[in-house]
Write a protein that holds these residues in place. Sequence first.
Motif, PDB file in Angstrom:
ATOM      1  N   ALA A  78       7.472   9.407   5.970  1.00 29.39           N
ATOM      2  CA  ALA A  78       7.123  10.578   6.779  1.00 29.39           C
ATOM      3  C   ALA A  78       7.680  10.453   8.190  1.00 29.39           C
ATOM      4  O   ALA A  78       8.230  11.412   8.753  1.00 29.39           O
ATOM      5  N   VAL A  79       7.545   9.261   8.801  1.00 26.23           N
ATOM      6  CA  VAL A  79       8.064   9.041  10.148  1.00 26.23           C
ATOM      7  C   VAL A  79       9.574   9.267  10.188  1.00 26.23           C
ATOM      8  O   VAL A  79      10.123   9.741  11.192  1.00 26.23           O
ATOM      9  N   CYS A  80      10.219   8.964   9.095  1.00 29.95           N
ATOM     10  CA  CYS A  80      11.674   9.105   9.033  1.00 29.95           C
ATOM     11  C   CYS A  80      12.116  10.498   8.601  1.00 29.95           C
ATOM     12  O   CYS A  80      13.305  10.731   8.368  1.00 29.95           O
ATOM     13  N   GLY A  81      11.164  11.407   8.440  1.00 30.89           N
ATOM     14  CA  GLY A  81      11.513  12.781   8.140  1.00 30.89           C
ATOM     15  C   GLY A  81      11.787  13.090   6.687  1.00 30.89           C
ATOM     16  O   GLY A  81      12.392  14.113   6.356  1.00 30.89           O
ATOM     17  N   VAL A  82      11.346  12.237   5.776  1.00 31.01           N
ATOM     18  CA  VAL A  82      11.536  12.496   4.346  1.00 31.01           C
ATOM     19  C   VAL A  82      10.535  13.564   3.891  1.00 31.01           C
ATOM     20  O   VAL A  82       9.348  13.451   4.186  1.00 31.01           O
ATOM     21  N   ASP A 120       0.860  -1.183   0.000  1.00 36.37           N
ATOM     22  CA  ASP A 120       0.000   0.000   0.000  1.00 36.37           C
ATOM     23  C   ASP A 120       0.895   1.231   0.000  1.00 36.37           C
ATOM     24  O   ASP A 120       1.808   1.341   0.828  1.00 36.37           O
ATOM     25  N   ARG A 121       0.655   2.139  -0.928  1.00 34.77           N
ATOM     26  CA  ARG A 121       1.460   3.356  -1.023  1.00 34.77           C
ATOM     27  C   ARG A 121       1.423   4.144   0.287  1.00 34.77           C
ATOM     28  O   ARG A 121       2.389   4.794   0.663  1.00 34.77           O
ATOM     29  N   ARG A 122       0.293   4.081   0.996  1.00 33.50           N
ATOM     30  CA  ARG A 122       0.179   4.842   2.233  1.00 33.50           C
ATOM     31  C   ARG A 122       1.122   4.304   3.310  1.00 33.50           C
ATOM     32  O   ARG A 122       1.624   5.070   4.140  1.00 33.50           O
ATOM     33  N   ILE A 123       1.375   3.004   3.285  1.00 36.80           N
ATOM     34  CA  ILE A 123       2.311   2.432   4.256  1.00 36.80           C
ATOM     35  C   ILE A 123       3.718   2.943   3.979  1.00 36.80           C
ATOM     36  O   ILE A 123       4.445   3.377   4.886  1.00 36.80           O
ATOM     37  N   LEU A 124       4.119   2.908   2.702  1.00 35.44           N
ATOM     38  CA  LEU A 124       5.438   3.416   2.331  1.00 35.44           C
ATOM     39  C   LEU A 124       5.556   4.901   2.650  1.00 35.44           C
ATOM     40  O   LEU A 124       6.546   5.350   3.238  1.00 35.44           O
ATOM     41  N   ASP A 125       4.527   5.679   2.255  1.00 33.68           N
ATOM     42  CA  ASP A 125       4.565   7.118   2.520  1.00 33.68           C
ATOM     43  C   ASP A 125       4.625   7.399   4.016  1.00 33.68           C
ATOM     44  O   ASP A 125       5.308   8.330   4.469  1.00 33.68           O
ATOM     45  N   ASP A 143       4.157  -1.268  15.940  1.00 34.90           N
ATOM     46  CA  ASP A 143       5.345  -0.420  16.020  1.00 34.90           C
ATOM     47  C   ASP A 143       4.952   0.935  16.616  1.00 34.90           C
ATOM     48  O   ASP A 143       4.025   1.595  16.129  1.00 34.90           O
ATOM     49  N   PRO A 144       5.627   1.406  17.673  1.00 34.65           N
ATOM     50  CA  PRO A 144       5.203   2.619  18.382  1.00 34.65           C
ATOM     51  C   PRO A 144       5.216   3.877  17.529  1.00 34.65           C
ATOM     52  O   PRO A 144       4.373   4.756  17.715  1.00 34.65           O
ATOM     53  N   LYS A 145       6.151   3.988  16.587  1.00 33.62           N
ATOM     54  CA  LYS A 145       6.215   5.196  15.762  1.00 33.62           C
ATOM     55  C   LYS A 145       5.341   5.091  14.520  1.00 33.62           C
ATOM     56  O   LYS A 145       4.622   6.015  14.164  1.00 33.62           O
ATOM     57  N   LEU A 146       5.407   3.947  13.851  1.00 31.81           N
ATOM     58  CA  LEU A 146       4.655   3.787  12.610  1.00 31.81           C
ATOM     59  C   LEU A 146       3.147   3.835  12.861  1.00 31.81           C
ATOM     60  O   LEU A 146       2.384   4.371  12.061  1.00 31.81           O
ATOM     61  N   SER A 147       2.710   3.287  13.988  1.00 37.07           N
ATOM     62  CA  SER A 147       1.277   3.250  14.299  1.00 37.07           C
ATOM     63  C   SER A 147       0.719   4.630  14.602  1.00 37.07           C
ATOM     64  O   SER A 147      -0.503   4.827  14.621  1.00 37.07           O
ATOM     65  N   GLN A 148       1.589   5.611  14.860  1.00 36.83           N
ATOM     66  CA  GLN A 148       1.139   6.974  15.134  1.00 36.83           C
ATOM     67  C   GLN A 148       0.951   7.788  13.857  1.00 36.83           C
ATOM     68  O   GLN A 148       0.389   8.883  13.900  1.00 36.83           O
ATOM     69  N   ASN A 149       1.419   7.253  12.741  1.00 31.00           N
ATOM     70  CA  ASN A 149       1.271   7.970  11.468  1.00 31.00           C
ATOM     71  C   ASN A 149      -0.082   7.627  10.844  1.00 31.00           C
ATOM     72  O   ASN A 149      -0.413   6.446  10.661  1.00 31.00           O
ATOM     73  N   LYS A 150      -0.858   8.644  10.524  1.00 35.42           N
ATOM     74  CA  LYS A 150      -2.211   8.434  10.016  1.00 35.42           C
ATOM     75  C   LYS A 150      -2.222   7.637   8.713  1.00 35.42           C
ATOM     76  O   LYS A 150      -3.004   6.696   8.544  1.00 35.42           O
ATOM     77  N   LEU A 151      -1.339   8.016   7.780  1.00 35.31           N
ATOM     78  CA  LEU A 151      -1.296   7.335   6.480  1.00 35.31           C
ATOM     79  C   LEU A 151      -0.962   5.855   6.648  1.00 35.31           C
ATOM     80  O   LEU A 151      -1.639   4.985   6.101  1.00 35.31           O
TER      81      LEU A 151
END
Length: 513
Positions: free
Chosen positions: A217-221, A208-213, A290-298
Amino acid sequence: MADEAAVRAQADAVRRLKQEKAEPGEISKEVAKLLEMKAQLGDEGKSKFVLKTPKGTRDYSPKQMAIRERVFSAIITCFKRHGAEVIDTPVFELKETLTGKYGEDSKLIYDLKDQGGELLSLRYDLTVPFARYLAMNKITNIKRYHIAKVYRRDNPAMTRGRYREFYQCDFDIAGQFDPMIPDAECLKIVHEILSELQLGDFLIKVNDRRILDGMFAVCGVPDSKFRTICSSVDKLDKVLAGAPRLWQLLLGFCHFAQLGSVLSPPTFHMELTNGEEGGGLKLIEQLLQDPKLSQNKLAKEGLGDMKLLFEYLTLFGITGKICFDLSLARGLDYYTGVIFEAVLVQQENDHVEEPVSVGSVAGGGRYDGLVGMFDPKGRKVPCVGVSIGIERIFSIMEQKVESSAEKIRTTETQVLVASAQKKLLEERLKLISELWDAGIKAEMLYKKNPKLLNQLQYCEDTGVPLVAIVGEQELKDGVVKLRVVATREEVRPAVPRCGTGSSLTRHHSSGQP
């Protein structure tokens, strides 16, 4: 008599004079001399015209077309089984329609010379014209298929099914529906078609593109780099298939150092290539925790939909051929959600020492924003679709047929109208006309008095199963003699002359040759 070398030398001399801005009279004199030398050279100096198809294109023989039609038939049957309507669009579009839809691949679009005020380009795929069609006609709900040629100024690899002119077979569902139901059906369609064609073992990778995005995003790209990175990830398997340092290569593409705090390098490598290790619901659950990835809406939306998708695919009974693969990115800019790609993992052909390398054989995904790009008010129509790689599939089918020595019929003729004696052309013409009118596929040899042996040989060569023989005795008795070509046996009793068409129809519908 001037030779080619002398003509070239004179042409160089003329160019040199023009560059040096010599006197017009001197230039004219040398140009006249050059024209005279070319005239003397005549036809001998002209390069020979090489008769060939343009680079990246090919012709198809009747045998090859028979194989292609078999593949097309299986695909169309599947599309219709799922309730799709068919549409068509122009082979070229306004250049502006195609611009900015394909990311880095935009350079592969064929631009046409201005033909009266409109800048045009040959269509690159069938998806963007479909989105334009929806927006232009204000259609918000349709399930359609479209099979047509597209054009790409690509580096052709003919043996791998990569051409500059090729067919695409697209199935798309447009409209506002509950999540993942249409997406699951698209994957089911891919599974049905590849199973029907029996190309060998296959795997359908999903992401899913949203998972990659979300990960980027979490990594500051920066948002502006998402598509570029996706395109780079999409090419990873082509650059370093199975590379143990895959995660480091991705780090170089993304230019972010915080990735290790989201997923440790070894874990990230495992997850990126999890498609090879049977990933699925387990990996989705792991990422959701995952504590960080699960906080990203996308990312959270993408993972939630991916989990729902796998639940539907389980109900369809096809999860054995589906894997969740984070390394799948698909480079086209218009994808917004679920993406998928089908690949052959092993070619089942005992006759071929080395398998045919053809890459992916189907791909697609969700593109919810593409129609809105064409709508004056930006109204979006959610869409999801799949494209079957017909040329790559055909490359495999063609080699399998050649290796197996299978005899391919190139016609559908059911019966040959033949005569046993001379001067029976009129009777053959009358009979074949009646058969055509009755819907029977029939042929006859274009000779007034063909030999019966030649007529029977034609049937054996072309695979015609039946011969309807007209002879003097048959005319007296008011019957037509039928012979089965394969067994050389006559069908008894003879068929009445007045009802030959209906008798042959019954004969074929009963399953006889």
